[in-house]
Design a protein around this motif. Structure first.
Motif, PDB file in Angstrom:
ATOM      1  N   SER A   6     -13.725  -9.097  15.395  1.00  0.00           N
ATOM      2  CA  SER A   6     -14.295  -7.769  15.621  1.00  0.00           C
ATOM      3  C   SER A   6     -13.425  -6.730  14.937  1.00  0.00           C
ATOM      4  CB  SER A   6     -14.387  -7.456  17.123  1.00  0.00           C
ATOM      5  OG  SER A   6     -13.102  -7.501  17.718  1.00  0.00           O
ATOM      6  N   ASP A  31     -18.299  -5.059  18.232  1.00  0.00           N
ATOM      7  CA  ASP A  31     -17.937  -4.982  19.653  1.00  0.00           C
ATOM      8  C   ASP A  31     -16.885  -6.040  19.985  1.00  0.00           C
ATOM      9  OD1 ASP A  31     -17.776  -4.915  22.414  1.00  0.00           O
ATOM     10  OD2 ASP A  31     -19.937  -4.734  22.714  1.00  0.00           O
ATOM     11  N   ASN A  32     -15.720  -5.601  20.447  1.00  0.00           N
ATOM     12  CA  ASN A  32     -14.653  -6.539  20.795  1.00  0.00           C
ATOM     13  C   ASN A  32     -15.072  -7.537  21.858  1.00  0.00           C
ATOM     14  OD1 ASN A  32     -12.880  -5.225  19.037  1.00  0.00           O
ATOM     15  ND2 ASN A  32     -12.121  -3.840  20.625  1.00  0.00           N
ATOM     16  N   ARG A  33     -15.934  -7.126  22.764  1.00  0.00           N
ATOM     17  CA  ARG A  33     -16.341  -8.004  23.862  1.00  0.00           C
ATOM     18  C   ARG A  33     -17.126  -9.208  23.375  1.00  0.00           C
ATOM     19  NH1 ARG A  33     -18.983  -3.261  27.330  1.00  0.00           N
ATOM     20  NH2 ARG A  33     -19.642  -2.809  25.194  1.00  0.00           N
ATOM     21  N   GLU A  34     -17.814  -9.073  22.247  1.00  0.00           N
ATOM     22  CA  GLU A  34     -18.567 -10.203  21.702  1.00  0.00           C
ATOM     23  C   GLU A  34     -17.654 -11.355  21.323  1.00  0.00           C
ATOM     24  OE1 GLU A  34     -21.796  -9.805  18.904  1.00  0.00           O
ATOM     25  OE2 GLU A  34     -21.857  -7.634  19.256  1.00  0.00           O
ATOM     26  N   PHE A  75     -14.937 -12.355  22.873  1.00  0.00           N
ATOM     27  CA  PHE A  75     -14.603 -13.110  24.080  1.00  0.00           C
ATOM     28  C   PHE A  75     -15.771 -13.954  24.563  1.00  0.00           C
ATOM     29  CE2 PHE A  75     -11.339  -9.913  23.961  1.00  0.00           C
ATOM     30  CZ  PHE A  75     -10.225 -10.551  24.482  1.00  0.00           C
ATOM     31  N   GLY A  76     -16.979 -13.488  24.290  1.00  0.00           N
ATOM     32  CA  GLY A  76     -18.140 -14.267  24.693  1.00  0.00           C
ATOM     33  C   GLY A  76     -18.362 -15.497  23.842  1.00  0.00           C
ATOM     34  N   VAL A  88     -11.705  -4.374  27.199  1.00  0.00           N
ATOM     35  CA  VAL A  88     -12.440  -5.647  27.165  1.00  0.00           C
ATOM     36  C   VAL A  88     -12.232  -6.463  28.442  1.00  0.00           C
ATOM     37  CG1 VAL A  88     -12.303  -5.791  24.650  1.00  0.00           C
ATOM     38  CG2 VAL A  88     -10.567  -6.949  26.056  1.00  0.00           C
ATOM     39  N   ARG A  89     -11.450  -5.952  29.363  1.00  0.00           N
ATOM     40  CA  ARG A  89     -11.100  -6.730  30.561  1.00  0.00           C
ATOM     41  C   ARG A  89     -12.302  -7.383  31.248  1.00  0.00           C
ATOM     42  NH1 ARG A  89      -7.376  -4.657  35.664  1.00  0.00           N
ATOM     43  NH2 ARG A  89      -7.777  -6.438  37.035  1.00  0.00           N
ATOM     44  N   ALA A 116     -14.788  -8.698  30.019  1.00  0.00           N
ATOM     45  CA  ALA A 116     -15.264  -9.844  29.232  1.00  0.00           C
ATOM     46  C   ALA A 116     -14.263 -10.987  29.220  1.00  0.00           C
ATOM     47  CB  ALA A 116     -15.562  -9.404  27.796  1.00  0.00           C
ATOM     48  N   VAL A 117     -13.062 -10.754  29.735  1.00  0.00           N
ATOM     49  CA  VAL A 117     -12.015 -11.777  29.710  1.00  0.00           C
ATOM     50  C   VAL A 117     -12.162 -12.691  30.926  1.00  0.00           C
ATOM     51  CG1 VAL A 117      -9.536 -12.225  29.615  1.00  0.00           C
ATOM     52  CG2 VAL A 117     -10.474 -10.183  28.521  1.00  0.00           C
ATOM     53  N   HIS A 177      -9.932 -18.046  28.836  1.00  0.00           N
ATOM     54  CA  HIS A 177      -9.413 -17.456  27.606  1.00  0.00           C
ATOM     55  C   HIS A 177      -7.890 -17.538  27.512  1.00  0.00           C
ATOM     56  CE1 HIS A 177     -13.340 -15.072  27.493  1.00  0.00           C
ATOM     57  NE2 HIS A 177     -13.302 -15.740  26.351  1.00  0.00           N
TER      58      HIS A 177
END
Length: 277
Positions: A37, A58-61, A63-64, A85-86, A88-89, A93
């Motif tokens: 990202s 999107d940084n959260r993507e 983690f997904g 992003v917490r 999504a963690v 991980h």
């Protein structure tokens, strides 16, 4: 970690590119499974072009999509990015931070109890598969996390695990060290030019000499002093050159450079520990 495993990056700068390319070449991860990202469109485009993976805004993507996430943002952004992003963690991980000077306690504090974090100090020769990295485990990172980190960064050169308090020394030595060596190469080249060599030849010979000497030290395992004595004949040219270096305080200057860089990194860590980003 098999070739079918996936890994992601938050941040797509030069070091992220170097790590991704190196791990793909080493077969530790398939290029198509690498996701990064970056808020910069240019950064996303370069990552896709140079790595062959996928880039998102999107940084959260990230983690997904993966289990291992490399935090490759600027140090002053690291904590804020993790806080954002917490949600999504997850427990699955492993977060590998290469944000220089940001302590494990601050990284873990931006997440949740049990978050597995490893802090790594690589250096720029990772771009050519010849890095020297030090890493430290966070309070919840496991022995398996350590083994994985060791495997990943050893694929790009040399990686050693140290207590976090020694990462400042790693920064002063191998983190900043390439800059010192580049000055040595430049100085040797200047000396060659002063002695009559064309610049292109002088620089090529200087760089190869440094490379060859380092290769000798690594592959023979001999003490540098022993290797130095192998080149030094009684009353010869090399001892005259070494005498000049001693008179100039070259060894002390290098020692001071490492210590100064280590102290600077320690100071940066303290500032970031006491002043929220």
């Amino acid at each position: 970690m098999s070739a079918t495993a996936s890994i992601g990056f938050v941040g797509a700068g030069k070091m992220a590119l170097a790590l991704a390319q190196g791990w793909a070449r080493a077969g530790l991860v398939a290029a198509k499974d690498i996701v990064s990202s970056d808020v910069r469109e240019e950064g996303r485009r370069d990552f896709v072009r140079d790595v062959g993976g996928r880039a998102v805004a999107d940084n959260r993507e990230v983690f997904g999509a993966v289990d291992v996430v490399v935090l490759a943002v600027k140090p002053d952004q690291a904590v804020a990015v993790l806080e954002a992003v917490r949600p999504a963690v997850a427990e699955r991980h492993l977060i590998v931070s290469i944000a220089a000077g940001v302590p494990l306690a601050r990284l873990e504090g931006a997440l949740f109890d049990g978050a597995r974090v490893v802090r790594v100090m690589p250096n720029t020769p990772a771009m050519v598969g010849a890095s020297a990295s030090g890493f430290a485990r966070g309070r919840w990172a496991t022995a398996e996390d350590s083994s994985l980190t060791q495997r990943l960064f050893s694929a790009l050169g040399v990686a050693v695990e140290v207590p976090e308090k020694l990462l400042d020394a790693v920064t002063g030595l191998s983190g900043s060290g390439p800059a010192y060596v580049y000055q040595v190469i430049e100085a040797l080249s200047d000396g060659g030019v002063a002695a009559g060599l064309p610049r292109s030849i002088a620089t090529r010979l200087a760089a190869q000499t440094v490379f060859g000497a380092a290769k000798m030290a690594i592959e023979t395992g001999l003490h540098p002093g022993v290797l130095k004595d192998m080149v030094t004949s009684p009353g010869g040219t090399t001892i005259e050159g070494l005498h000049e270096l001693e008179k100039a305080g070259a060894r002390g200057a290098f020692m001071n450079a490492v210590r100064a860089a280590a102290r600077s990194e320690e100071h940066t860590s303290e500032l970031q520990s006491h002043h929220p980003i």
